[in-house]
Design a protein around this motif. Structure first.
Motif, mmCIF file in Angstrom:
data_model
loop_
_atom_site.group_PDB
_atom_site.id
_atom_site.type_symbol
_atom_site.label_atom_id
_atom_site.label_comp_id
_atom_site.label_asym_id
_atom_site.label_seq_id
_atom_site.Cartn_x
_atom_site.Cartn_y
_atom_site.Cartn_z
ATOM 1 N N UNK A 139 10.146 33.225 41.372
ATOM 2 C CA UNK A 139 11.180 33.586 42.338
ATOM 3 C C UNK A 139 11.748 32.376 43.074
ATOM 4 N N UNK A 140 11.264 31.189 42.777
ATOM 5 C CA UNK A 140 11.797 29.983 43.397
ATOM 6 C C UNK A 140 13.129 29.595 42.767
ATOM 7 N N UNK A 141 13.923 28.816 43.463
ATOM 8 C CA UNK A 141 15.157 28.315 42.848
ATOM 9 C C UNK A 141 14.855 27.477 41.606
ATOM 10 N N UNK A 142 15.872 27.341 40.786
ATOM 11 C CA UNK A 142 15.676 26.691 39.491
ATOM 12 C C UNK A 142 15.218 25.246 39.639
ATOM 13 N N UNK A 143 15.747 24.518 40.627
ATOM 14 C CA UNK A 143 15.409 23.105 40.757
ATOM 15 C C UNK A 143 14.013 22.894 41.341
ATOM 16 N N UNK A 144 13.368 23.961 41.822
ATOM 17 C CA UNK A 144 12.015 23.832 42.350
ATOM 18 C C UNK A 144 10.938 24.326 41.395
ATOM 19 N N UNK A 145 11.330 24.877 40.273
ATOM 20 C CA UNK A 145 10.342 25.432 39.337
ATOM 21 C C UNK A 145 9.664 24.360 38.504
ATOM 22 N N UNK A 146 10.321 23.245 38.300
ATOM 23 C CA UNK A 146 9.755 22.164 37.479
ATOM 24 C C UNK A 146 9.888 20.857 38.229
ATOM 25 N N UNK A 147 8.915 19.972 38.040
ATOM 26 C CA UNK A 147 8.891 18.662 38.677
ATOM 27 C C UNK A 147 8.846 17.603 37.587
ATOM 28 N N UNK A 148 9.728 16.645 37.671
ATOM 29 C CA UNK A 148 9.768 15.544 36.715
ATOM 30 C C UNK A 148 9.108 14.317 37.318
ATOM 31 N N UNK A 149 9.031 13.257 36.533
ATOM 32 C CA UNK A 149 8.412 12.018 37.021
ATOM 33 C C UNK A 149 9.219 11.374 38.143
ATOM 34 N N UNK A 150 10.535 11.622 38.191
ATOM 35 C CA UNK A 150 11.359 11.056 39.250
ATOM 36 C C UNK A 150 11.054 11.678 40.603
ATOM 37 N N UNK A 151 10.565 12.938 40.582
ATOM 38 C CA UNK A 151 10.255 13.601 41.843
ATOM 39 C C UNK A 151 8.940 13.145 42.450
ATOM 40 N N UNK A 152 8.174 12.330 41.734
ATOM 41 C CA UNK A 152 6.887 11.892 42.242
ATOM 42 C C UNK A 152 6.996 10.650 43.116
ATOM 43 N N UNK A 153 8.183 10.061 43.216
ATOM 44 C CA UNK A 153 8.366 8.926 44.119
ATOM 45 C C UNK A 153 8.297 9.404 45.566
ATOM 46 N N UNK A 154 8.057 8.495 46.456
ATOM 47 C CA UNK A 154 7.783 8.859 47.848
ATOM 48 C C UNK A 154 8.961 9.576 48.497
ATOM 49 N N UNK A 155 10.186 9.052 48.343
ATOM 50 C CA UNK A 155 11.340 9.638 49.024
ATOM 51 C C UNK A 155 11.641 11.028 48.480
ATOM 52 N N UNK A 156 11.709 11.136 47.124
ATOM 53 C CA UNK A 156 12.003 12.440 46.528
ATOM 54 C C UNK A 156 10.890 13.436 46.802
ATOM 55 N N UNK A 157 9.648 12.953 46.825
ATOM 56 C CA UNK A 157 8.528 13.845 47.091
ATOM 57 C C UNK A 157 8.568 14.364 48.521
ATOM 58 N N UNK A 158 8.941 13.528 49.466
ATOM 59 C CA UNK A 158 9.059 13.967 50.855
ATOM 60 C C UNK A 158 10.179 14.983 51.021
ATOM 61 N N UNK A 159 11.258 14.800 50.295
ATOM 62 C CA UNK A 159 12.350 15.770 50.358
ATOM 63 C C UNK A 159 11.909 17.123 49.834
ATOM 64 N N UNK A 160 11.176 17.124 48.721
ATOM 65 C CA UNK A 160 10.674 18.400 48.201
ATOM 66 C C UNK A 160 9.676 19.036 49.158
#
Length: 241
Positions: A192-213
């Motif tokens: 039931x989550x939005x599409x962009x939150x259902x999967x995490x890529x390697x780019x999302x593991x950086x500090x800035x992107x991870x804090x945003x998520x």
């Protein structure tokens, strides 16, 4: 008589044998010895030809040796039925240590199916030299039913691929391992989550992107009318008997 030679027997003397020659000479000229000599000569010629072929074509010889070594390794590391039993018990224990809310539905369903078939005596193991198979049988091996022993009611060979449950190769059961890869991730929690939150890529593991998520998960989820209707339909289907 004086015309006849006298022979004396002693520890250092050798008694002559009839037919000429000693015992070892007779053995060396026998049929068995000639056959062994011919066999050794054939093996020597074959080894000589192999050595000559390796010298003339080293690439082809290396390929054959690699295939032979690979086949030997595969044959030595074929998993047995006891290893499948231990792998199944280990997978079942891993799922029991997890909370029911985070268990992967596919992993749990696969392990429960294998456990049920095992308790019913319907699991079969077959070694095929380089790999092994675990497949499903229609009845227990000790079942005394007519359907279990009638040759006209046995499953056809064309249906055998559909009854294969796992493949053992290089000391590992590949289907069970793949099913247990993400056993602690419940996909139902994220549907039931939005599409962009259902999967995490390697780019999302950086500090800035991870804090945003991390901050975004606290925001309210806005559902569209289509998503609301679909959720209501699924809820009604679950409530209906």
């Amino acid at each position: 008589s004086p015309d006849r030679a006298e022979t004396t027997s002693g520890p250092g003397s050798e008694r002559p044998m009839a037919g000429g020659g000693s015992r070892w000479q007779r053995i060396g000229t026998g049929r068995l010895a000639l056959w062994c000599k011919g066999l050794l000569q054939d093996y020597a010629d074959a080894c000589r030809d192999v050595a000559l072929g390796v010298k003339e074509r080293p690439g082809k010889a290396g390929l054959y040796l690699s295939l032979l070594a690979g086949a030997t390794v595969c044959g030595l590391q074929v998993p047995c039925d006891a290893s499948f039993e231990s792998s199944l018990l280990e997978a079942s224990g891993t799922l029991l240590l997890l909370s029911p809310w985070i268990r992967n539905g596919g992993s749990e369903g696969h392990v429960q199916r294998l456990t049920k078939l095992r308790n019913q005596g319907r699991l079969r193991y077959q070694s095929l030299v380089f790999f092994s198979l675990v497949y499903q049988a229609p009845f227990d091996a000790e079942a005394a039913l007519y359907q279990a022993h009638c040759k006209h009611l046995t499953p056809r060979w064309t249906d055998f691929p559909g009854r294969i449950l796992d493949v053992g190769f290089l000391g590992r059961w590949w289907v069970l391992s793949s099913k247990m890869k993400d056993s602690d991730i419940n996909e139902e929690e994220f549907k039931y989550l939005p599409e962009h939150l259902r999967a995490i890529s390697s780019r999302n593991l950086h500090s800035v992107a991870n804090e945003k998520l991390f901050d975004e998960k606290y925001k309210p989820v806005i559902l569209t009318e289509e998503q609301i209707e679909r959720a209501e339909k699924e809820e009604q289907q679950q409530r209906s008997p």
